[in-house]
Design a protein around this motif. Sequence first.
Motif, short mmCIF file in Angstrom:
data_model
loop_
_atom_site.label_atom_id
_atom_site.label_comp_id
_atom_site.label_asym_id
_atom_site.label_seq_id
_atom_site.Cartn_x
_atom_site.Cartn_y
_atom_site.Cartn_z
N TYR A 2 3.05 38.77 -24.27
CA TYR A 2 3.18 38.90 -25.71
C TYR A 2 3.21 40.36 -26.09
CZ TYR A 2 2.37 38.27 -30.66
OH TYR A 2 2.50 38.28 -32.01
N ARG A 121 -2.83 41.68 -25.06
CA ARG A 121 -1.62 40.98 -25.50
C ARG A 121 -1.70 39.49 -25.16
NH1 ARG A 121 2.84 45.54 -23.61
NH2 ARG A 121 2.65 46.86 -25.46
N GLY A 125 -1.73 36.45 -27.85
CA GLY A 125 -0.70 35.43 -27.74
C GLY A 125 -1.22 34.03 -27.94
#
Length: 229
Positions: A2, A121, A125
Motif C-alpha cells: 500500500y 504501509r 492498508g
Amino acid sequence: MYDGRGFHLIIAIDGPAGSGKSTVARMLARRMGFRYLDTGAMYRALTWKAMQKGVNLNDENALCQLMDKTSIEFHQKDGNLHVFVDSVNVTEEIRLPAVTNNVHYISNAPGIRHRMVELQRKLAGEGNTVAEGRDMGTVVFPHAERKFFLDAEIEVRARRRYGEFKPSDHGLSYANVIQDMEIRDRRDTTRNNSPLTKSNDAIYIDTTDLTIEEVLNLILKEIRFIVKT
C-alpha cells in the motif's frame, strides 16, 4: 504494497515532539472512526526490544535481523491504543526515559526505516487511517488524501512534554526537557534518512496558542470534503 493511493483513506500528521500531533491524531481517529497509527511507538518498541536483548544499538545489521524476527502490533483496549511486541504489552515501557534517549539509534538506521515504512504501509492498508510521525507526508504516505504539519514554539512544546511526566519522573527538570528537545529536534531535522520536514502540500498549523480541540476543529474543517464526520 500500500502506497497511499489505494482504496483506504490516509490522513498524515507530522511534526516535532510536543507539537500535539499524537493527541490530535488519536482524537481525530476516534472522531472519524479511523485506525490510529502511532509510528513513533513502532520505533520505540524496537528500541525497547533491542535494549532488552542487549543488541548493540550501533550495529545496523544486528538491529535489522532483530526486527525481522519481531512482531509489532497495535490493539485498542478500554478506548486506548496498546503496543505489543511479540505479544507482550509494552505500552508503558516504551515511554520510559531510557527508551526515549536511545530511540534515535533505531530511527537513524536506513535498513530499519525501510522495514518500518513497509510495515506502516501494510498496517494502513487494513483500513482508513490517521498516521502520525515525522515522515508520514514526505516518505511513508506521499499520496495521503490530506497532510498536516503541526508545530509550536519550543518552550511551549517542552512545557507540554514536562507536564506529561509522572511524579516519579520529576527528577527531570524543565531545563532538562527543553535541552533534550533541542537535541532531538536537531537530530530529527538533520538526519540523512527521512528527516523531519514539511511536505510542500501539507497544511501547517502552529499550535502554540491553540487548545487541542481548536487544532482538531481546524483539521476537521480541512477534511470535510473527503469524509463525513
